[in-house]
Write a protein that holds these residues in place. Structure first.
Motif, PDB file in Angstrom:
ATOM      1  N   ASP A  69       0.843  -1.198   0.000  1.00  0.00           N
ATOM      2  CA  ASP A  69       0.000   0.000   0.000  1.00  0.00           C
ATOM      3  C   ASP A  69       0.880   1.251   0.000  1.00  0.00           C
ATOM      4  O   ASP A  69       0.809   2.084   0.914  1.00  0.00           O
ATOM      5  CB  ASP A  69      -0.906  -0.025   1.240  1.00  0.00           C
ATOM      6  N   MET A  70       1.700   1.376  -1.039  1.00  0.00           N
ATOM      7  CA  MET A  70       2.674   2.464  -1.077  1.00  0.00           C
ATOM      8  C   MET A  70       2.072   3.829  -1.385  1.00  0.00           C
ATOM      9  O   MET A  70       2.657   4.852  -1.039  1.00  0.00           O
ATOM     10  CB  MET A  70       3.770   2.163  -2.110  1.00  0.00           C
ATOM     11  N   GLU A  71       0.924   3.889  -2.042  1.00  0.00           N
ATOM     12  CA  GLU A  71       0.346   5.195  -2.399  1.00  0.00           C
ATOM     13  C   GLU A  71       0.193   6.105  -1.185  1.00  0.00           C
ATOM     14  O   GLU A  71       0.718   7.227  -1.177  1.00  0.00           O
ATOM     15  CB  GLU A  71      -0.999   5.012  -3.108  1.00  0.00           C
ATOM     16  N   LEU A  90       9.722  11.689  -2.893  1.00  0.00           N
ATOM     17  CA  LEU A  90       9.685  12.045  -4.306  1.00  0.00           C
ATOM     18  C   LEU A  90      10.530  11.086  -5.136  1.00  0.00           C
ATOM     19  O   LEU A  90      10.146  10.711  -6.253  1.00  0.00           O
ATOM     20  CB  LEU A  90      10.190  13.475  -4.474  1.00  0.00           C
ATOM     21  N   SER A  91      11.652  10.648  -4.594  1.00  0.00           N
ATOM     22  CA  SER A  91      12.525   9.732  -5.329  1.00  0.00           C
ATOM     23  C   SER A  91      11.886   8.364  -5.532  1.00  0.00           C
ATOM     24  O   SER A  91      12.333   7.583  -6.371  1.00  0.00           O
ATOM     25  CB  SER A  91      13.860   9.576  -4.597  1.00  0.00           C
ATOM     26  N   LEU A  92      10.841   8.057  -4.770  1.00  0.00           N
ATOM     27  CA  LEU A  92      10.177   6.757  -4.870  1.00  0.00           C
ATOM     28  C   LEU A  92       9.036   6.750  -5.883  1.00  0.00           C
ATOM     29  O   LEU A  92       8.460   5.698  -6.159  1.00  0.00           O
ATOM     30  CB  LEU A  92       9.627   6.347  -3.496  1.00  0.00           C
ATOM     31  N   VAL A  93       8.713   7.924  -6.414  1.00  0.00           N
ATOM     32  CA  VAL A  93       7.604   8.018  -7.372  1.00  0.00           C
ATOM     33  C   VAL A  93       8.031   7.424  -8.708  1.00  0.00           C
ATOM     34  O   VAL A  93       9.071   7.784  -9.260  1.00  0.00           O
ATOM     35  CB  VAL A  93       7.177   9.485  -7.566  1.00  0.00           C
ATOM     36  N   ASP A  94       7.234   6.515  -9.231  1.00  0.00           N
ATOM     37  CA  ASP A  94       7.447   6.026 -10.593  1.00  0.00           C
ATOM     38  C   ASP A  94       6.094   5.649 -11.184  1.00  0.00           C
ATOM     39  O   ASP A  94       5.050   5.789 -10.540  1.00  0.00           O
ATOM     40  CB  ASP A  94       8.430   4.856 -10.642  1.00  0.00           C
ATOM     41  N   GLY A  95       6.122   5.178 -12.391  1.00  0.00           N
ATOM     42  CA  GLY A  95       4.869   4.910 -13.098  1.00  0.00           C
ATOM     43  C   GLY A  95       4.047   3.799 -12.507  1.00  0.00           C
ATOM     44  O   GLY A  95       2.841   3.699 -12.766  1.00  0.00           O
ATOM     45  N   SER A  96       4.657   2.925 -11.718  1.00  0.00           N
ATOM     46  CA  SER A  96       3.920   1.775 -11.206  1.00  0.00           C
ATOM     47  C   SER A  96       3.414   1.961  -9.782  1.00  0.00           C
ATOM     48  O   SER A  96       2.476   1.289  -9.362  1.00  0.00           O
ATOM     49  CB  SER A  96       4.811   0.524 -11.252  1.00  0.00           C
ATOM     50  N   ALA A 102      -3.451   9.681  -7.538  1.00  0.00           N
ATOM     51  CA  ALA A 102      -2.461   9.847  -6.483  1.00  0.00           C
ATOM     52  C   ALA A 102      -1.259  10.650  -6.978  1.00  0.00           C
ATOM     53  O   ALA A 102      -0.715  11.490  -6.250  1.00  0.00           O
ATOM     54  CB  ALA A 102      -2.001   8.485  -5.968  1.00  0.00           C
ATOM     55  N   LEU A 103      -0.848  10.415  -8.227  1.00  0.00           N
ATOM     56  CA  LEU A 103       0.261  11.172  -8.805  1.00  0.00           C
ATOM     57  C   LEU A 103      -0.083  12.654  -8.855  1.00  0.00           C
ATOM     58  O   LEU A 103       0.747  13.501  -8.511  1.00  0.00           O
ATOM     59  CB  LEU A 103       0.578  10.650 -10.207  1.00  0.00           C
ATOM     60  N   SER A 132      -0.078   9.329 -20.738  1.00  0.00           N
ATOM     61  CA  SER A 132      -1.460   9.159 -20.286  1.00  0.00           C
ATOM     62  C   SER A 132      -1.632   9.574 -18.831  1.00  0.00           C
ATOM     63  O   SER A 132      -2.708  10.009 -18.418  1.00  0.00           O
ATOM     64  CB  SER A 132      -1.883   7.698 -20.456  1.00  0.00           C
ATOM     65  N   LYS A 133      -0.569   9.449 -18.044  1.00  0.00           N
ATOM     66  CA  LYS A 133      -0.621   9.871 -16.643  1.00  0.00           C
ATOM     67  C   LYS A 133      -0.260  11.337 -16.452  1.00  0.00           C
ATOM     68  O   LYS A 133      -0.780  12.011 -15.564  1.00  0.00           O
ATOM     69  CB  LYS A 133       0.332   9.012 -15.797  1.00  0.00           C
ATOM     70  N   THR A 134       0.654  11.818 -17.274  1.00  0.00           N
ATOM     71  CA  THR A 134       1.220  13.142 -17.009  1.00  0.00           C
ATOM     72  C   THR A 134       0.573  14.291 -17.770  1.00  0.00           C
ATOM     73  O   THR A 134       0.634  15.432 -17.321  1.00  0.00           O
ATOM     74  CB  THR A 134       2.724  13.143 -17.339  1.00  0.00           C
ATOM     75  N   GLU A 135      -0.034  14.016 -18.914  1.00  0.00           N
ATOM     76  CA  GLU A 135      -0.546  15.121 -19.733  1.00  0.00           C
ATOM     77  C   GLU A 135      -1.561  15.982 -18.994  1.00  0.00           C
ATOM     78  O   GLU A 135      -1.473  17.224 -19.048  1.00  0.00           O
ATOM     79  CB  GLU A 135      -1.131  14.583 -21.047  1.00  0.00           C
TER      80      GLU A 135
END
Length: 330
Positions: A69-71, A90-96, A102-103, A132-135
């Protein structure tokens, strides 16, 4: 496995210790051995510890152990009062690890509470994620840029993040907020937001730019070009940037040649030794310096500098770092 079996029973005791060093060491041990049995305890410590170092270590270990449950854990870290804990999250944020919602929440926190460096890192992270996540996130950030709600220190990273989406609509919106033209206009993203230490490292050690071969700071370097020891107190950031990308646009006295056409039709040329709003002083073949009132000049041409336009040699990020370094030489 034998090591793990011997250590695991002691971890609960070690995690209860009040000394941050012991808690951090225990968590690191759990991460390296893949021990997940105490994950709930790590979450508890993350919530309750008064030590920023401990909280950062708990974040790292939970990520290493692929906590399910990392989110909410990352969001908790991003809302931490300590900048280093936020940076670790912040360094732990990635696409998965994060859903689009949450992003977006994490990005909002960074741009409401984070430092410039955190915002720059967030945008670099967004550049690596699927469009698709960032736009949608970048669309909102471009709106904030248009409303002058963002620091100019992040302009370069925002441009890179928008480019990564390959969205022509976003690129067009961003371009409409930038200066138009050639030369300097193409490098205004490099005006502020650089890393001073990286700029110094480039100046003194980069074998491609070879800055120190021609310029000296406090006597260290070459004498082909002018000394830069206190250049930040002489030139503005805009002038420093121009000196890098358009070196012939402005000549340092004693280091550049000008050709003047006077209003009476005469032509004169020489090395520019002094310049003021009233007159130019040139060194020519004559014994005495030639003083030319500005009012007599019909046309001025700066002959090309021996320094190449550095925009062809350096990346925008390198230029930005060097501008930051030079601007602080006072």
């Amino acid at each position: 496995m034998a090591t793990r079996a011997k250590i695991e029973p002691s971890l609960a005791v070690l995690l209860q210790e009040n000394q941050p060093e012991i808690q951090i060491a225990a968590a690191e041990m759990m991460g390296s051995l893949g021990i997940t049995a105490y994950n709930p305890k790590l979450v508890e410590i993350l919530n309750d510890s008064k030590s920023p170092d401990v909280r950062a270590a708990m974040l790292t270990t939970l990520s290493t152990l692929k906590y399910s449950d990392m989110e909410p854990i990352i969001k908790l870290g991003m809302n931490d009062a300590d900048e280093n804990v936020r940076a670790r999250a912040l360094s732990l944020v990635d696409g998965s690890t994060l859903s689009p919602t949450a992003l977006a929440d994490v990005v909002n926190v960074v741009f409401e509470k984070g430092s410039v460096k955190e915002q720059q890192q967030m945008l670099r992270t967004l550049s690596t994620l699927p469009a698709s996540k960032t736009e949608p996130i970048l669309d909102r950030l471009v709106t904030r840029l248009e409303n002058k709600e963002l620091s100019p220190n992040i302009n370069l990273e925002l441009t890179e993040a928008v480019d990564s989406t390959k969205s022509e609509r976003l690129r067009s919106r961003l371009a409409s907020s930038k200066p138009k033209g050639e030369g300097m206009a193409n490098f205004m993203d490099a005006l502020t937001g650089g890393d001073r230490q990286q700029g110094a490292r480039y100046f003194y050690t980069n074998s491609t730019g070879q800055c120190v071969r021609c310029h000296a700071i406090n006597g260290r370097g070459g004498e082909v070009g002018p000394s830069l020891t206190k250049i930040g107190g002489t030139l503005s950031r805009e002038q420093l940037l121009q000196a890098l990308v358009e070196p012939s646009a402005r000549l340092s006295p004693g280091y550049g040649t000008v050709m003047l056409t006077l209003k009476d039709g005469q032509s004169v040329s020489g090395i520019l030794t002094e310049e003021s709003p009233q007159e130019l002083v040139l060194k020519t073949s004559e014994a005495e310096p030639l003083k030319v009132p500005v009012a007599r000049i019909a046309k001025r041409e700066n002959l090309p500098s021996s320094m190449p336009p550095m925009g062809y040699i350096m990346s925008k990020r390198e230029i930005r770092d060097v501008v930051e370094f030079l601007a602080n030489l006072k």
